[in-house]
Design a protein around this motif. Structure first.
Motif, PDB file in Angstrom:
ATOM      1  N   LEU A   1       6.686  -8.929 -10.615  1.00  6.94           N
ATOM      2  CA  LEU A   1       6.420  -7.519 -10.362  1.00  6.94           C
ATOM      3  C   LEU A   1       7.693  -6.679 -10.220  1.00  6.94           C
TER       4      LEU A   1
ATOM      5  N   LEU B   1       8.518  -3.388 -12.470  1.00  7.80           N
ATOM      6  CA  LEU B   1       8.704  -2.087 -11.829  1.00  7.80           C
ATOM      7  C   LEU B   1      10.074  -1.494 -12.172  1.00  7.80           C
TER       8      LEU B   1
ATOM      9  N   ALA C   1       5.008   4.563 -10.681  1.00  7.03           N
ATOM     10  CA  ALA C   1       4.048   3.456 -10.677  1.00  7.03           C
ATOM     11  C   ALA C   1       3.230   3.458  -9.397  1.00  7.03           C
TER      12      ALA C   1
ATOM     13  N   VAL D   1       0.907   0.458  -7.418  1.00  6.34           N
ATOM     14  CA  VAL D   1       0.547  -0.960  -7.393  1.00  6.34           C
ATOM     15  C   VAL D   1      -0.653  -1.104  -6.475  1.00  6.34           C
ATOM     16  N   GLN D   2      -1.742  -1.595  -7.036  1.00 10.73           N
ATOM     17  CA  GLN D   2      -2.966  -1.788  -6.255  1.00 10.73           C
ATOM     18  C   GLN D   2      -3.159  -3.272  -5.977  1.00 10.73           C
TER      19      GLN D   2
ATOM     20  N   LEU E   1       4.001  -7.369  -0.240  1.00  9.40           N
ATOM     21  CA  LEU E   1       4.652  -6.870  -1.459  1.00  9.40           C
ATOM     22  C   LEU E   1       5.769  -5.892  -1.119  1.00  9.40           C
TER      23      LEU E   1
ATOM     24  N   HIS F   1      10.154   2.487  -2.756  1.00 13.57           N
ATOM     25  CA  HIS F   1       8.698   2.485  -2.765  1.00 13.57           C
ATOM     26  C   HIS F   1       8.167   2.894  -1.398  1.00 13.57           C
TER      27      HIS F   1
ATOM     28  N   VAL G   1       7.352   4.476  -6.544  1.00 20.83           N
ATOM     29  CA  VAL G   1       6.409   3.353  -6.573  1.00 20.83           C
ATOM     30  C   VAL G   1       5.557   3.457  -5.313  1.00 20.83           C
TER      31      VAL G   1
ATOM     32  N   LEU H   1       2.407   1.706  -3.143  1.00 22.84           N
ATOM     33  CA  LEU H   1       1.615   0.499  -2.915  1.00 22.84           C
ATOM     34  C   LEU H   1       0.331   0.883  -2.188  1.00 22.84           C
TER      35      LEU H   1
ATOM     36  N   ARG I   1      -0.311   1.878 -13.768  1.00 21.84           N
ATOM     37  CA  ARG I   1      -0.990   1.257 -12.630  1.00 21.84           C
ATOM     38  C   ARG I   1      -0.914  -0.248 -12.789  1.00 21.84           C
ATOM     39  N   PHE I   2      -0.383  -0.921 -11.780  1.00 21.85           N
ATOM     40  CA  PHE I   2      -0.350  -2.371 -11.731  1.00 21.85           C
ATOM     41  C   PHE I   2      -1.484  -2.823 -10.818  1.00 21.85           C
TER      42      PHE I   2
ATOM     43  N   VAL J   1      -3.106  -6.120  -9.047  1.00 22.88           N
ATOM     44  CA  VAL J   1      -2.775  -7.494  -8.694  1.00 22.88           C
ATOM     45  C   VAL J   1      -3.847  -8.076  -7.777  1.00 22.88           C
TER      46      VAL J   1
END
Length: 149
Positions: free
Chosen positions: A18, A22, A32, A34-35, A45, A60, A73, A75, A88-89, A91
């Motif tokens: 990741l 990123l 970005a 990150v979900q 994370l 972030h 970024v 989260l 969108r990431f 995970v």
């Protein structure tokens, strides 16, 4: 239309893959989100992004930090996009109903976890059924990512 990518993690864990993805996102000038599946995972994370390399960190934030619009970024365990992210990431099997507002959606899943692989297959089918261009990436012996489908 949103590109949808699936990254099959077998050689390295999410905490190693990741940050690299990123970094590439930020190099493009993108933002970005990150979900992950839970707030506990968000905390883990966050720690990983601060400490993944001795000579670097990834800027972030998360809900506890506030100022989402200022964070390159973000989260979250929610389906929100408070920082206006381009990518969108997703995970830990997380998902969202609508990815159409993104340039790219990236699903990362653990190839050693049968449940994660099954979930990714379902997500793949759902994305294709919605008409998205979907690609599948797997890490080669050399560490490079290869497009497999």
């Amino acid at each position: 239309m949103t590109e949808v990518l699936f990254y099959h993690l077998e050689r390295q864990p999410l905490e190693r893959v990741l940050p690299t993805l990123l970094e590439k996102t930020l190099e493009r000038g993108w933002r970005a989100v990150v979900q992950a599946a839970s707030e506990e995972r968000i905390e883990a994370l966050s720690t990983a992004l601060w400490t993944y390399r001795d000579d670097s960190f990834l800027p972030h934030g998360a809900a506890r930090d506030g100022n989402a619009a200022l964070q390159p970024v973000w989260l979250t365990a929610e389906a929100d996009n408070p920082n206006g992210a381009n990518i969108r990431f997703l995970v830990d099997g997380s998902d969202t109903d609508d990815i159409s507002g993104y340039d790219r959606a990236v699903y990362l899943f653990d190839g050693h976890d049968g449940d994660a692989v099954a979930r990714a297959r379902e997500q793949w089918k759902a994305a294709r059924a919605k008409g998205y261009e979907v690609t599948y990436w797997q890490q080669a012996q050399t560490g490079r990512w290869e497009r497999k489908a």
